[in-house]
Design a protein around this motif. Structure first.
Motif, PDB file in Angstrom:
ATOM      1  N   TRP A  51       0.850  -1.202   0.000  1.00 33.41           N
ATOM      2  CA  TRP A  51       0.000   0.000   0.000  1.00 33.41           C
ATOM      3  C   TRP A  51       0.879   1.244   0.000  1.00 33.41           C
ATOM      4  O   TRP A  51       1.943   1.250   0.624  1.00 33.41           O
ATOM      5  N   VAL A  52       0.416   2.299  -0.645  1.00 37.78           N
ATOM      6  CA  VAL A  52       1.141   3.567  -0.620  1.00 37.78           C
ATOM      7  C   VAL A  52       0.897   4.232   0.736  1.00 37.78           C
ATOM      8  O   VAL A  52      -0.247   4.529   1.090  1.00 37.78           O
ATOM      9  N   GLN A  53       1.949   4.402   1.517  1.00 34.14           N
ATOM     10  CA  GLN A  53       1.835   5.098   2.804  1.00 34.14           C
ATOM     11  C   GLN A  53       1.788   6.605   2.556  1.00 34.14           C
ATOM     12  O   GLN A  53       0.922   7.297   3.064  1.00 34.14           O
ATOM     13  N   LYS A  54       2.766   7.100   1.780  1.00 33.84           N
ATOM     14  CA  LYS A  54       2.691   8.510   1.378  1.00 33.84           C
ATOM     15  C   LYS A  54       3.498   8.712   0.107  1.00 33.84           C
ATOM     16  O   LYS A  54       4.343   7.897  -0.270  1.00 33.84           O
ATOM     17  N   ASN A  55       3.219   9.858  -0.539  1.00 35.42           N
ATOM     18  CA  ASN A  55       3.804  10.173  -1.835  1.00 35.42           C
ATOM     19  C   ASN A  55       4.251  11.628  -1.791  1.00 35.42           C
ATOM     20  O   ASN A  55       3.430  12.509  -1.542  1.00 35.42           O
ATOM     21  N   ARG A  56       5.556  11.884  -2.004  1.00 36.33           N
ATOM     22  CA  ARG A  56       6.058  13.270  -1.973  1.00 36.33           C
ATOM     23  C   ARG A  56       6.610  13.612  -3.351  1.00 36.33           C
ATOM     24  O   ARG A  56       7.613  13.020  -3.798  1.00 36.33           O
ATOM     25  N   ASN A  57       5.968  14.576  -4.007  1.00 40.26           N
ATOM     26  CA  ASN A  57       6.357  14.965  -5.364  1.00 40.26           C
ATOM     27  C   ASN A  57       7.181  16.244  -5.296  1.00 40.26           C
ATOM     28  O   ASN A  57       6.683  17.299  -4.920  1.00 40.26           O
ATOM     29  N   LEU A 105      11.130  14.494  -9.187  1.00 41.34           N
ATOM     30  CA  LEU A 105      11.635  13.565  -8.163  1.00 41.34           C
ATOM     31  C   LEU A 105      10.452  13.198  -7.263  1.00 41.34           C
ATOM     32  O   LEU A 105       9.891  14.055  -6.587  1.00 41.34           O
ATOM     33  N   VAL A 106      10.058  11.921  -7.281  1.00 46.84           N
ATOM     34  CA  VAL A 106       8.905  11.479  -6.503  1.00 46.84           C
ATOM     35  C   VAL A 106       9.342  10.395  -5.511  1.00 46.84           C
ATOM     36  O   VAL A 106       9.927   9.384  -5.916  1.00 46.84           O
ATOM     37  N   PHE A 107       9.100  10.655  -4.217  1.00 42.69           N
ATOM     38  CA  PHE A 107       9.383   9.652  -3.181  1.00 42.69           C
ATOM     39  C   PHE A 107       8.069   8.962  -2.822  1.00 42.69           C
ATOM     40  O   PHE A 107       7.091   9.632  -2.462  1.00 42.69           O
ATOM     41  N   VAL A 108       8.037   7.641  -2.897  1.00 38.17           N
ATOM     42  CA  VAL A 108       6.839   6.889  -2.525  1.00 38.17           C
ATOM     43  C   VAL A 108       7.217   5.890  -1.431  1.00 38.17           C
ATOM     44  O   VAL A 108       8.130   5.082  -1.618  1.00 38.17           O
ATOM     45  N   ASP A 109       6.550   5.994  -0.281  1.00 39.91           N
ATOM     46  CA  ASP A 109       6.743   4.996   0.773  1.00 39.91           C
ATOM     47  C   ASP A 109       5.718   3.890   0.574  1.00 39.91           C
ATOM     48  O   ASP A 109       4.509   4.157   0.521  1.00 39.91           O
ATOM     49  N   VAL A 110       6.196   2.646   0.441  1.00 42.16           N
ATOM     50  CA  VAL A 110       5.309   1.497   0.236  1.00 42.16           C
ATOM     51  C   VAL A 110       5.311   0.660   1.510  1.00 42.16           C
ATOM     52  O   VAL A 110       6.377   0.380   2.085  1.00 42.16           O
ATOM     53  N   ARG A 111       4.100   0.295   1.952  1.00 40.08           N
ATOM     54  CA  ARG A 111       3.940  -0.387   3.249  1.00 40.08           C
ATOM     55  C   ARG A 111       3.273  -1.743   3.055  1.00 40.08           C
ATOM     56  O   ARG A 111       2.342  -1.899   2.265  1.00 40.08           O
ATOM     57  N   ASP A 112       3.760  -2.743   3.793  1.00 42.60           N
ATOM     58  CA  ASP A 112       3.009  -3.995   3.964  1.00 42.60           C
ATOM     59  C   ASP A 112       3.157  -4.391   5.425  1.00 42.60           C
ATOM     60  O   ASP A 112       3.634  -3.583   6.234  1.00 42.60           O
ATOM     61  N   ARG A 113       2.757  -5.604   5.792  1.00 42.39           N
ATOM     62  CA  ARG A 113       2.739  -5.942   7.222  1.00 42.39           C
ATOM     63  C   ARG A 113       4.129  -5.985   7.839  1.00 42.39           C
ATOM     64  O   ARG A 113       4.270  -5.945   9.067  1.00 42.39           O
ATOM     65  N   SER A 114       5.183  -6.056   7.003  1.00 44.89           N
ATOM     66  CA  SER A 114       6.541  -6.130   7.563  1.00 44.89           C
ATOM     67  C   SER A 114       7.093  -4.750   7.891  1.00 44.89           C
ATOM     68  O   SER A 114       7.977  -4.598   8.717  1.00 44.89           O
ATOM     69  N   VAL A 119      12.202   5.534  -4.998  1.00 45.85           N
ATOM     70  CA  VAL A 119      12.553   6.859  -5.517  1.00 45.85           C
ATOM     71  C   VAL A 119      12.464   6.870  -7.040  1.00 45.85           C
ATOM     72  O   VAL A 119      13.203   6.162  -7.734  1.00 45.85           O
ATOM     73  N   PHE A 120      11.516   7.678  -7.553  1.00 48.99           N
ATOM     74  CA  PHE A 120      11.342   7.869  -8.996  1.00 48.99           C
ATOM     75  C   PHE A 120      12.071   9.172  -9.352  1.00 48.99           C
ATOM     76  O   PHE A 120      11.610  10.262  -8.973  1.00 48.99           O
ATOM     77  N   GLU A 121      13.203   9.081 -10.079  1.00 54.47           N
ATOM     78  CA  GLU A 121      14.053  10.258 -10.286  1.00 54.47           C
ATOM     79  C   GLU A 121      14.416  10.412 -11.754  1.00 54.47           C
ATOM     80  O   GLU A 121      14.729   9.419 -12.432  1.00 54.47           O
ATOM     81  N   GLU A 122      14.394  11.646 -12.229  1.00 54.15           N
ATOM     82  CA  GLU A 122      14.793  11.918 -13.620  1.00 54.15           C
ATOM     83  C   GLU A 122      16.203  11.412 -13.846  1.00 54.15           C
ATOM     84  O   GLU A 122      17.083  11.597 -13.011  1.00 54.15           O
TER      85      GLU A 122
END
Length: 603
Positions: A31-37, A41-50, A56-59
């Motif tokens: 699941w996407v915890q948060k997305n910082r654009n 440059l886009v930082f996406v925190d991905v979460r699961d039970r662990s 990091v999506f970067e040009e």
């Protein structure tokens, strides 16, 4: 539009990745915890039970279309990401298990979109519990609740392993049973086939586990659902789970010994906490006299002191009356609280009244040695000095006294020492103090029913040396019963069972059952006991309460996946609910509205 995960296979959970995986190509899903654009440059925190991993999506490292797609991600979208694990280009995040690495993606699939959730999925949520329980499936995504439920799963798994290795057999007992008096109110289930008759849901598997001993299974256990229709509080639910066990050809020490090793294993493997064995034991009488409770919290002192003999000559009418009516005067010493404000002391007096006390007497010893007392004028200086000395009172201490029948004094001071410990911040959730409380009274007097009732249940074996008092002084008879207590919570209880028919008949007689009533309620067990029954004993833990304490939570609702609230309803499914009239008709049941019932009663 949701995309398919076809052709992808998850290689790791998010927080299973570490610096050891740097350079590896991985596939994560969550699941996407948060997305910082940050624009290109886009930082996406991905979460699961662990846990969480940063992607990091970067040009220059990703295609522009991929960055554009990532920028559209919102909280709680479900994604699949294929990429390479790299060392963090920015600062290491010490708060994350994966804080020194990130994933550089080459593929992103949106498996499922999400509406904006009614509350943010985060640890220690400040959202009202009613809202969280209504959307419990979202609440259960929170990392702290997931840790609790994973801990619960581990406790159950380790318990099964341990008991299996100790020769216990896991045997299920029925959920639709006969209603028998076991203390609490039964949940009843109507029978469609035999209209007007009811099953009960089990309050515990008590009778069945004893029958399994009659059947020669020797050592039984079960992680069993139990049901009680009683008023709820933080550590109670209408349905709860027991770790239930019964053993044949054993006595008290055998049951205690195997359970000490079980507890030591659970605390070592789940929390890394060493439980030193053997666990301390204390008789019920000693626990009541010292702590005013049969489940004492021994993480701190503030023990009760019986000062009846010290004050018996004084003129204070509250003490005098209590002693003349066969009661006692006892006190506790709140060290260092002598300067407590009068308002705060008054609050403690009100608190004491909730437990049946008529009030509290106090002596406040100030740091300079001056004394303020609520009953100073009724005592001589010598009497007061003797009382302070008996209480171990020093400068800066606050002495609090209750005078009444023993039960009221114990209840009041037992609760008061816990309240003071909370106020004085003496309770450390990281400290685990176990205690066995033994030799409970077999019977307790019920003012309401005007008779003796079983303190545990009617199948508890009296101590052999006390059997002589069963007719002349039933309240004096001790039971072969034992509770395991942790930090002031009873986490389990059990007893040696009666297997002698004569003693069982006597027990029923003392409890006021006629032979016919005993036969009607427990006939199948009594008949089974005619065919060779082994000496047996057992114990049951409240699994919910045990895990609650291990997880350092304040409510068992935080360790149960789908709990009920105080009125026994489920806010998520809206159970209980109305059922179709046709179903009721098939059961031969008519529901009478409260207004109709009132009208009938008035007639």
């Amino acid at each position: 539009m949701a995309e398919s995960m076809k052709g992808l296979k998850r290689t790791h959970r998010c927080a299973e990745l570490s610096a050891a995986n740097v350079g590896e190509k991985v596939t994560i899903m969550g699941w996407v915890q948060k997305n910082r654009n940050k624009g290109g440059l886009v930082f996406v925190d991905v979460r699961d039970r662990s846990g969480i991993i940063q992607v990091v999506f970067e040009e220059g490292k990703c295609e522009a279309a991929l960055i554009e797609k990532a920028a559209k991600l919102r909280a709680e979208y479900v994604v699949a990401i294929v990429g390479t694990v790299a060392k963090r280009s920015g600062a290491v995040n010490d708060h994350l298990a994966t804080g020194e690495i990130e994933v550089i993606p080459e593929e992103l699939r949106i498996l499922s979109e999400s509406e904006t959730p009614p509350f943010h999925i985060e640890e220690n949520s400040k959202t009202k519990e009613e809202v969280r329980l209504k959307y419990r499936y979202l609440d259960l995504r929170r990392p702290d609740l997931q840790r609790n439920l994973m801990m619960r799963s581990k406790v159950a798994t380790l318990t099964r392993q341990f008991l299996a290795e100790e020769g216990f057999l896991e045997i299920e007992t029925p959920v639709l049973i006969k209603s028998t008096p076991e203390g609490a109110r039964d949940y009843l289930v109507p029978s469609r086939i035999q209209q007007g008759q009811f099953y009960a849901l089990p309050q515990s598997p008590q009778l069945f586990k004893q029958l399994l001993m009659c059947s020669g299974y020797d050592r039984y256990f079960q992680i069993a659902k139990c049901f009680r229709d009683e008023d709820l509080r933080a550590d109670r639910q209408p349905e709860f789970t027991q770790i239930d066990m019964e053993l044949s050809f054993v006595d008290v020490d055998d049951v205690i010994e195997v359970n000490e090793r079980l507890l030591a294993k659970l605390f070592k493997e789940v929390l890394g906490v060493e439980v030193s064995l053997p666990i301390q034991r204390m008789t019920w009488q000693e626990a009541m006299d010292r702590f005013g409770s049969d489940k004492p919290d021994i993480r701190f002192g503030m023990e009760l002191t019986n000062v009846t003999d010290v004050v018996k000559g004084c003129e204070f009418v509250v003490f005098k009356n209590a002693i003349e009516n066969g009661g006692t005067v006892r006190g506790i010493n709140a060290k260092g609280q002598g300067g407590m404000a009068r308002k705060k002391i008054d609050k403690l007096v009100d608190f004491a009244k909730d437990y049946g006390a008529k009030g509290l007497a106090y002596i406040a010893i100030h740091e300079d040695g001056t004394v303020k007392s609520s009953f100073a004028k009724f005592m001589t200086d010598d009497e007061r000095k003797a009382l302070i000395e008996a209480m171990g009172g020093e400068n800066g201490d606050l002495l609090l006294f209750a005078a009444d029948k023993n039960k009221v004094v114990w209840d009041t001071l037992g609760a008061l020492r816990l309240e003071l410990a909370r106020q004085m911040e003496l309770l450390d959730k990281n400290e685990y103090k176990f205690l066995w409380v033994t030799e409970f009274p077999l019977l307790e007097w019920s003012e309401e029913q005007n008779r003796y009732t079983a303190m545990h249940h009617p199948f508890t074996m009296p101590m052999e040396e006390d059997l002589q008092y069963i007719d002349s002084d039933p309240g004096r008879v001790r039971a072969k019963a034992y509770d395991i207590v942790l930090n002031g919570n009873e986490i389990g209880g059990g007893s040696v069972r009666i297997f002698d028919q004569d003693i069982q008949s006597k027990m029923f007689e003392v409890l006021g059952f006629t032979e016919e009533q005993a036969q009607e309620q427990f006939g199948f067990l009594l008949t089974a006991f005619k065919y060779g029954v082994p000496p047996h004993a057992g114990l049951a833990y409240g699994l919910d309460r045990l895990v609650m304490l291990m997880a350092k939570q304040d409510s068992i609702r935080d360790v149960i996946a789908f709990p009920k609230v105080k009125d026994a309803s489920d806010l998520m499914t809206e159970a209980p609910g109305h059922v179709d009239a046709k179903q009721l008709e098939e059961l031969g049941i008519a529901v009478v509205a409260k207004e109709e019932k009132k009208a009938e009663d008035a007639e």
